[in-house]
Design a protein around this motif. Structure first.
Motif, PDB file in Angstrom:
ATOM      1  N   PHE A  58      41.489  22.386  29.826  1.00 16.82           N
ATOM      2  CA  PHE A  58      40.678  23.565  30.136  1.00 16.82           C
ATOM      3  C   PHE A  58      41.584  24.754  30.435  1.00 16.82           C
ATOM      4  O   PHE A  58      41.358  25.864  29.935  1.00 16.82           O
ATOM      5  CB  PHE A  58      39.751  23.284  31.324  1.00 16.82           C
ATOM      6  N   LEU A  59      42.608  24.545  31.243  1.00 15.41           N
ATOM      7  CA  LEU A  59      43.529  25.633  31.603  1.00 15.41           C
ATOM      8  C   LEU A  59      44.194  26.231  30.370  1.00 15.41           C
ATOM      9  O   LEU A  59      44.344  27.453  30.264  1.00 15.41           O
ATOM     10  CB  LEU A  59      44.598  25.132  32.578  1.00 15.41           C
ATOM     11  N   LYS A  60      44.584  25.393  29.427  1.00 11.98           N
ATOM     12  CA  LYS A  60      45.252  25.876  28.208  1.00 11.98           C
ATOM     13  C   LYS A  60      44.278  26.559  27.254  1.00 11.98           C
ATOM     14  O   LYS A  60      44.600  27.561  26.631  1.00 11.98           O
ATOM     15  CB  LYS A  60      45.938  24.712  27.491  1.00 11.98           C
ATOM     16  N   LYS A  61      43.091  25.992  27.143  1.00  7.81           N
ATOM     17  CA  LYS A  61      42.128  26.495  26.158  1.00  7.81           C
ATOM     18  C   LYS A  61      41.428  27.774  26.620  1.00  7.81           C
ATOM     19  O   LYS A  61      41.070  28.617  25.796  1.00  7.81           O
ATOM     20  CB  LYS A  61      41.093  25.399  25.869  1.00  7.81           C
ATOM     21  N   TYR A  62      41.230  27.896  27.935  1.00 10.47           N
ATOM     22  CA  TYR A  62      40.493  29.054  28.477  1.00 10.47           C
ATOM     23  C   TYR A  62      41.332  29.744  29.560  1.00 10.47           C
ATOM     24  O   TYR A  62      40.987  29.710  30.743  1.00 10.47           O
ATOM     25  CB  TYR A  62      39.141  28.599  29.035  1.00 10.47           C
ATOM     26  N   PRO A  63      42.412  30.407  29.160  1.00  9.31           N
ATOM     27  CA  PRO A  63      43.317  30.992  30.162  1.00  9.31           C
ATOM     28  C   PRO A  63      42.691  32.119  30.983  1.00  9.31           C
ATOM     29  O   PRO A  63      42.989  32.254  32.167  1.00  9.31           O
ATOM     30  CB  PRO A  63      44.495  31.495  29.323  1.00  9.31           C
ATOM     31  N   VAL A  64      41.831  32.907  30.386  1.00 17.56           N
ATOM     32  CA  VAL A  64      41.238  34.032  31.114  1.00 17.56           C
ATOM     33  C   VAL A  64      40.315  33.513  32.215  1.00 17.56           C
ATOM     34  O   VAL A  64      40.409  33.946  33.373  1.00 17.56           O
ATOM     35  CB  VAL A  64      40.474  34.987  30.164  1.00 17.56           C
TER      36      VAL A  64
END
Length: 194
Positions: free
Chosen positions: A11-17
């Protein structure tokens, strides 16, 4: 679209914003809970206080988007962002998603400043989150292929429930909810027509 199957690191990598925004929410909440700071220090420095905005503290049109009062407030808004934001961050890309989120939130705060008395103060990401809802509604209105029938069946009731809660719960910045929704809808409508 709204079901999360990623691990925490994915999740952190895919949705950084979204990850950064939720981190800011939590960090500010934790700072406001530390005994080394006066209890209301974060609120006093960053809340949208109309009197201070009038006196030139323009950053207060932006910072309230990241500040929350109480654990349930930060939890509800952060959870809403984690649930409804990823599809848009993936669809729009990180820069357009960031712009949608911030423009909706700031527009909601500007209208709050212009329409409420100088004594009015507010915090919370709701205006920006309603901007995401508005964008989804615009995708539905323009029959954009991004919104499937199944997604439409999820988002429409959520928006209706959100609007009902806006008018029935106490302590809600009704102006921010409505004008965040309008800002997101207008951005989405323009994008959808293209």
């Amino acid at each position: 679209m709204f079901v999360r199957t990623e691990s925490f690191s994915q999740f952190l990598k895919k949705y950084p914003v979204i990850s950064v925004i939720v981190s800011i929410h939590l960090i500010l909440y934790l700072i406001s809970s530390l005994p080394i700071f006066p209890q209301m220090w974060v609120y006093e420095q960053l809340a949208g206080i109309n009197l201070f905005i009038r006196d030139g503290e323009w950053w207060r049109l932006i910072t309230p988007i990241f500040v929350h009062m109480g654990f349930s407030h930060v939890l509800f808004n952060s959870f809403s962002l984690v649930l409804f934001g990823p599809a848009l961050e993936e669809h729009l890309g990180k820069w357009k998603f960031t712009a949608l989120y911030l423009v909706s939130g700031v527009f909601a705060n500007i209208i709050t400043y212009l329409s409420q008395p100088l004594s009015y103060s507010h915090v919370g990401a709701s205006g920006a989150i309603f901007g995401l809802f508005g964008y989804y509604l615009a995708m539905i209105a323009t029959r954009n292929a991004f919104i499937t029938r199944e997604s439409r069946q999820v988002i429409l009731p959520i928006v209706i429930i959100g609007l009902i809660m806006t008018f029935t719960q106490s302590g809600i910045n009704i102006t921010a909810h409505l004008f965040g929704l309008i800002a997101g809808f207008l951005i989405g409508f323009i994008a959808g027509r293209k």
